[in-house]
Design an enzyme around this catalytic site. Sequence first.
Site, PDB file in Angstrom:
ATOM      1  N   ASN A 132      -0.961  -0.031   8.537  1.00 27.18           N
ATOM      2  CA  ASN A 132       0.058   0.171   9.580  1.00 27.18           C
ATOM      3  C   ASN A 132       0.474   1.638   9.684  1.00 27.18           C
ATOM      4  O   ASN A 132       0.783   2.124  10.764  1.00 27.18           O
ATOM      5  CB  ASN A 132       1.240  -0.782   9.375  1.00 27.18           C
ATOM      6  CG  ASN A 132       2.194  -0.307   8.311  1.00 27.18           C
ATOM      7  OD1 ASN A 132       3.100   0.472   8.587  1.00 27.18           O
ATOM      8  ND2 ASN A 132       2.004  -0.746   7.078  1.00 27.18           N
ATOM      9  N   SER A 141       5.460   0.147   4.307  1.00 28.68           N
ATOM     10  CA  SER A 141       5.502   0.034   2.842  1.00 28.68           C
ATOM     11  C   SER A 141       6.143   1.259   2.180  1.00 28.68           C
ATOM     12  O   SER A 141       5.950   1.491   0.988  1.00 28.68           O
ATOM     13  CB  SER A 141       4.078  -0.184   2.316  1.00 28.68           C
ATOM     14  OG  SER A 141       3.178   0.659   2.971  1.00 28.68           O
ATOM     15  N   HIS A 169       0.826  -1.206   0.000  1.00 29.50           N
ATOM     16  CA  HIS A 169       0.000   0.000   0.000  1.00 29.50           C
ATOM     17  C   HIS A 169       0.862   1.258   0.000  1.00 29.50           C
ATOM     18  O   HIS A 169       0.991   1.946   1.011  1.00 29.50           O
ATOM     19  CB  HIS A 169      -0.938  -0.007   1.216  1.00 29.50           C
ATOM     20  CG  HIS A 169      -2.096  -0.944   1.041  1.00 29.50           C
ATOM     21  ND1 HIS A 169      -2.716  -1.568   2.092  1.00 29.50           N
ATOM     22  CD2 HIS A 169      -2.748  -1.354  -0.075  1.00 29.50           C
ATOM     23  CE1 HIS A 169      -3.705  -2.327   1.632  1.00 29.50           C
ATOM     24  NE2 HIS A 169      -3.731  -2.218   0.324  1.00 29.50           N
ATOM     25  N   HIS A 178     -10.345  -4.668   4.650  1.00 29.91           N
ATOM     26  CA  HIS A 178      -8.900  -4.678   4.358  1.00 29.91           C
ATOM     27  C   HIS A 178      -8.552  -5.985   3.633  1.00 29.91           C
ATOM     28  O   HIS A 178      -9.062  -7.056   3.976  1.00 29.91           O
ATOM     29  CB  HIS A 178      -8.090  -4.552   5.646  1.00 29.91           C
ATOM     30  CG  HIS A 178      -6.628  -4.327   5.398  1.00 29.91           C
ATOM     31  ND1 HIS A 178      -5.754  -5.363   5.135  1.00 29.91           N
ATOM     32  CD2 HIS A 178      -5.894  -3.189   5.323  1.00 29.91           C
ATOM     33  CE1 HIS A 178      -4.537  -4.868   4.937  1.00 29.91           C
ATOM     34  NE2 HIS A 178      -4.598  -3.545   5.041  1.00 29.91           N
ATOM     35  N   GLU A 216      -6.029  -7.922   3.636  1.00 31.53           N
ATOM     36  CA  GLU A 216      -5.483  -9.037   4.417  1.00 31.53           C
ATOM     37  C   GLU A 216      -6.612  -9.797   5.130  1.00 31.53           C
ATOM     38  O   GLU A 216      -6.609 -11.026   5.193  1.00 31.53           O
ATOM     39  CB  GLU A 216      -4.466  -8.499   5.431  1.00 31.53           C
ATOM     40  CG  GLU A 216      -3.798  -9.629   6.192  1.00 31.53           C
ATOM     41  CD  GLU A 216      -2.929  -9.138   7.330  1.00 31.53           C
ATOM     42  OE1 GLU A 216      -2.226  -8.126   7.167  1.00 31.53           O
ATOM     43  OE2 GLU A 216      -2.959  -9.780   8.401  1.00 31.53           O
TER      44      GLU A 216
HETATM   45  S1  SF4 Z   1       6.384  -7.869   7.874  1.00 33.75           S
HETATM   46 FE1  SF4 Z   1       5.466  -6.250   6.603  1.00 33.75          FE
HETATM   47  S2  SF4 Z   1       4.334  -7.299   5.009  1.00 33.75           S
HETATM   48 FE2  SF4 Z   1       4.764  -8.781   6.644  1.00 33.75          FE
HETATM   49  S3  SF4 Z   1       2.975  -8.714   7.951  1.00 33.75           S
HETATM   50 FE3  SF4 Z   1       4.429  -7.241   8.780  1.00 33.75          FE
HETATM   51  S4  SF4 Z   1       3.867  -5.285   7.825  1.00 33.75           S
HETATM   52 FE4  SF4 Z   1       2.886  -6.900   6.641  1.00 33.75          FE
END
Ligand code: SF4
Length: 338
Positions: A234, A277, A51, A134, A136
């Site tokens: 996040n 990200s 994202h 979301h 996920e």
């Molecule tokens: S490490 Fe990065 S991509 Fe993996 S769950 Fe955590 S925030 Fe998401």
Amino acid sequence: MGLMTDSPGRRRVLLASPRGYCAGVDRAVIAVEKALEQYGAPIYVRHEIVHNKYVVQTLEKKGAIFVEQTDEVPPGNIVMFSAHGVAPTVHDEAAAGRLATIDATCPLVTKVHKEAVRFADEDYDILLIGHEGHEEVIGTSGEAPDHIQLVDGPEDVAKVEVRDPSKVVWLSQTTLSVDETMETVGALKEKFPQLISPPSDDICYATQNRQLAVKEMGAQAELVIVVGSRNSSNSKRLVEVAKLAGSAAAYLVDFADEIEEGWLDGVSTVGVTSGASVPDVLVEQVLEWLSQRGFEDVEIVKAAEESITFSLPKELRRDLREEAAALVAERTGGGAQA
Ligand code: SF4
């Protein structure tokens, strides 16, 4: 970066560490780049690989095509699934559409998928704490749709019903606010005292560490700037955590030019961080913007060391162009003549 001084009126920046790219994002972005290099353009990517606007635009320029649904990809092509993970039905759709796939789901998201499958096999009711809609959460729920119900914060707890209160487990999205999740878990435990916790933390190390650093920073800064996109869970959590930690104001920006001059009124300490990200070049541009306005002293606020890395998706070791062509040939009968 200048040296720290204690002179009155000093303007300083607190720079969070860790910040920015986590291991899962790094892996997903490199996977798209490698796929473009190995197989040539186009490489289709279902949903934003991570994202972040800048990352998506940069990969588009290199030949990635982002689509919302698998059926938008013409047969015989390669499609990559994003770091957020997908439901098993999406793998089925790709197979039906004669597509070769690369799964860039973060291994820490895969871990939650596996937990969901295991508890569903044992016939538990699974309470998935996460944000409705979301990607996920959609992917994880798709692993066991008959056993999973979403709990989107403490206010959702009242409406949760389970079949057997002695057989309930909670799992969570990886990018939530640690404190808010614990509040939701507390409310769930009051309602279901036999509620089981996941075998290990679902909120990932990167989310936790970035929140720890911003908490420390938020207690000292009047303003916190979080670099991240508005659809990044996040990153949004970092804004909330900064305010809860005491910062009078906290804002999310994709780029330095979104910062408003007025935000600096009466501010002597600015905290800067970025979501998991976000490439650091965007943070550097924010530091440059602040430095041009007298915020030249940069002090690192270190909350944790990170050394985790993940290996690239195994599919990148195969000849996926050939596989995709064979899938199409199989449908048209062309494979029989080979
Ligand atoms: S490490 Fe990065 S991509 Fe993996 S769950 Fe955590 S925030 Fe998401």
